[in-house]
Design a protein around this motif. Structure first.
Motif: not given
Length: 132
Positions: A91-98
């Motif tokens: 499970l790959h979590y990413t954060k882009t522009t909030s």
């Protein structure tokens, strides 16, 4: 009149559960087996459909949902690696522009084939698991 070569076998009905997009990610249930299908975005030229599955032993379907949702609330955010009967699922979590999202990244134990799903938001995951 009899057909000695034809035998009718009992079948288990397939139930299509939640989905994200136009079949970009969806769940199919057959008996106690849940199969997750997703378009593989790893190779833009070959967006084949990949899948991974597991049986719902000891409430594993709900536990899988909880693991995904809990990952959105982790601090710091980190990937979660799961071992299923036939696959490894990250499970790959990413954060882009909030905005926070998760992807399925899979490797089949036998064929070593890999795949990556599209990024899903919390709302997408809830829709996939039919929680909204």
């Amino acid at each position: 009149m009899a057909f000695s070569q034809i035998k009718v076998l009992p079948t288990t009905p397939l139930e299509k559960l939640g989905r994200v997009g136009t079949n970009d990610v969806y769940i199919q249930k057959e008996g106690s087996q849940y199969t997750f299908f997703y378009k593989n975005i790893e190779n833009k030229e070959d967006e084949s459909i990949r899948n991974f599955s597991f049986k719902n032993v000891e409430n594993d379907f709900e536990n899988f949902y909880k693991i995904i949702i809990d990952g959105f609330n982790a601090n710091p955010i980190y990937d979660i690696k799961l071992e299923l009967p036939n696959d490894y699922v990250w499970l790959h979590y990413t954060k882009t522009t909030s905005k926070l999202g998760v992807q399925f990244m899979t490797t089949n134990k036998v064929t070593q084939s890999t795949g990556i799903s599209q990024i899903m938001s919390v709302e997408d995951v809830k829709k996939l698991f039919e929680k909204i």
